[in-house]
Structure formats: structure tokens, C-alpha cells
Design an enzyme around this catalytic site. Sequence first.
Site, mmCIF file in Angstrom:
data_model
loop_
_atom_site.group_PDB
_atom_site.id
_atom_site.type_symbol
_atom_site.label_atom_id
_atom_site.label_comp_id
_atom_site.label_asym_id
_atom_site.label_seq_id
_atom_site.Cartn_x
_atom_site.Cartn_y
_atom_site.Cartn_z
ATOM 1 N N HIS A 44 75.330 -38.589 -23.728
ATOM 2 C CA HIS A 44 76.501 -38.080 -22.988
ATOM 3 C C HIS A 44 77.789 -38.096 -23.818
ATOM 4 O O HIS A 44 78.800 -37.524 -23.393
ATOM 5 C CB HIS A 44 76.737 -38.899 -21.714
ATOM 6 C CG HIS A 44 75.645 -38.772 -20.695
ATOM 7 N ND1 HIS A 44 75.236 -37.545 -20.212
ATOM 8 C CD2 HIS A 44 74.874 -39.702 -20.070
ATOM 9 C CE1 HIS A 44 74.253 -37.740 -19.331
ATOM 10 N NE2 HIS A 44 74.016 -39.033 -19.238
ATOM 11 N N ASP A 62 65.401 -37.159 -20.991
ATOM 12 C CA ASP A 62 66.146 -38.006 -20.039
ATOM 13 C C ASP A 62 66.420 -37.177 -18.775
ATOM 14 O O ASP A 62 66.584 -35.960 -18.854
ATOM 15 C CB ASP A 62 67.476 -38.430 -20.685
ATOM 16 C CG ASP A 62 68.235 -39.458 -19.860
ATOM 17 O OD1 ASP A 62 68.173 -40.649 -20.208
ATOM 18 O OD2 ASP A 62 68.914 -39.050 -18.883
HETATM 19 ZN ZN LIG Z 1 69.748 -40.651 -17.983
#
Ligand SMILES: [Zn+2]
Length: 308
Positions: A125, A162
Site C-alpha cells: 500500500h 493479497d
Molecule cells: Zn491485505
Amino acid sequence: MKTCILTTDTYLNHDTGQGHPERANRVTVIIDHLKKLKSKDLIWKKPTKFDLEYLAFAHDKNYLDNVKDSFPKQGLNFLDGDTIVSPGSKEATRDAVGSILTAIDGVMKKDFNNAFCAVRPPGHHAEKQKAMGFCVYNNIAVGAYYLLEKYNLKKVAIIDFDVHHGNGTQDIFYDNEKVLYISTHQYPYYPGTGKNSEKGKYNNVLNIPLPAGTTSEEYLDAYEYVLKKLKEFKPEFILFSAGFDAHEDDPLAQLKLKSEDFYNLTKRTIRAAQLSSKGKVVSILEGGYDLNALKESAEMHVNALLEF
Ligand SMILES: [Zn+2]
């Protein structure tokens, strides 16, 4: 065939505060579980120190300066609502990056066939100039740039399974034709990005958004698009953003994968690009927040790595 597990104990000192899902025992349970396998083909290695200039491949200088100043002498500091650093985070964040670089060196030198980095904090992220979603440095992005810059590779594929979209990795490589970024993720969901229409400047991004409740069978069907794109791209090296939070038991998301699905998807991915990559693979831990599901799924992923 040899698979290397990269890890060191500095992750223990990255303190995210009480009740935070991204906590130290996530990595501890994986390490303890893999040690029990007692496979003679599993070797263990610690990250080595690296030139910090490599961080600037993936992040802006201002951002790196801000991060450097953010590590508190005591207590905790918030980089965003849920990205927290403590005094020990300085070393832990560097070792997470150092692990993927050490793993890449080992694969390129043929010390081992492939590797899995059991580290935290995660990285996918983190954007060029923003910490986000538990991530400080984008470990895998630094790794991909390392392959381009140090080893002069022309085609690197990042497969991100993910359950959350890796907005940071996409941001960093959106206009880089040498890097193919593929993500499967729950959508709509955190962090909000990852629509199918986000394709990268050179059609080098493939997003496969999946609704909450997606089952193993539906997931693996959709995964055929990942394999097709990968075959077309012919990567020289595969990097996995290995988050295990698409597991049905994960408390942070609502996909319904089972532990063995991580064996299947790993095996299929490596096979699909085996000719072009010659099996060169490095994987790094991202998310996964149910400790039992996490250790089982990580074992499945590593079992597939051991077969190449
Ligand atoms: Zn994640």
C-alpha cells in the site's frame, strides 16, 4: 530444489500498538511453523545491509526524509490512521526491504532456486510519497527496481494475491513498461483502487476485482486471466506480493479461499512463466490476519516453491 526463507528478529520491535491486526506474532507463527517442516531443502538466511539509496527507486526523496524523521525515540507515531511506527520500526522497515534484496541476490547467484521473505511491516500500500495501510516502504517495488537497475532485467512481473489491492505498487509502476503488475483482490473494498479499467500506461497493469464471497472455484477460474497475461508478458523474474488475507477465516476481508488454494495458485503461476523466468521467484509477505490460516497458507505457498 532449495528454497530460502529470509527473516530476522527485528520485526519483533516494530510495535503497532495494542489491538492492531498487523502484529508481531503474524511473522512468529509463520517462522515457527516452517521450522517444524524440517525440510532439508529449506534454508534460512538473514537480510544483509543494503545501500539506502535503493529506497529512492520507489519513493520520493521528501517522503524518505519524512519517514526517517518519523521514527520516535519512545512511544508510537502515526504515519496515517492505521500505519504506526515505534522506535524499533526503523530497523524493521529496513530489514523488510533488505530481505527481498538479499533474496534476489541469492536467486541471481543461484545460491537457492527461490525464496520467501517472512517480514513485516508489509509494503504494497505504500505509494511513492505516502505511507498507508500498515505499509511504510514498498518492499516489493524496491525489489523490482533492484532487478531492473542492478541486474539490468527488462521484464519483471509482480503477482499480488493479497486480498487488498496494492495501490502503492500500482502507483509506482503505472507508467513503467518493464514491470507487469497483476492483482487479484476483493472489490469494492479498501483501499478503493483496483478497477479493471486501471490498466497502466503500457497495458502493464492487470486488475482482477472480485466481489465479497468469491469462492475457491470462482477465484481459480478468474486466476486463468492472471496466467494468460503472465504467459504473454514472458517475465524474466517473478515477484509475489504474498498476502494470505483472501483466506475464508481472515477477519479483515470476505473472500473464501482455503489454505490449499495458495499452493495451487503459486504452482500455476510459476509454471505459467517457467520458460521465460527459468523459475526465478522471490515472494514477500504482505497481509494475513488470522494466525492459523496465515501459517497454514504460508506453508502451502512455500510447499509449492519447494517443488521448483
Ligand atoms: Zn491485505
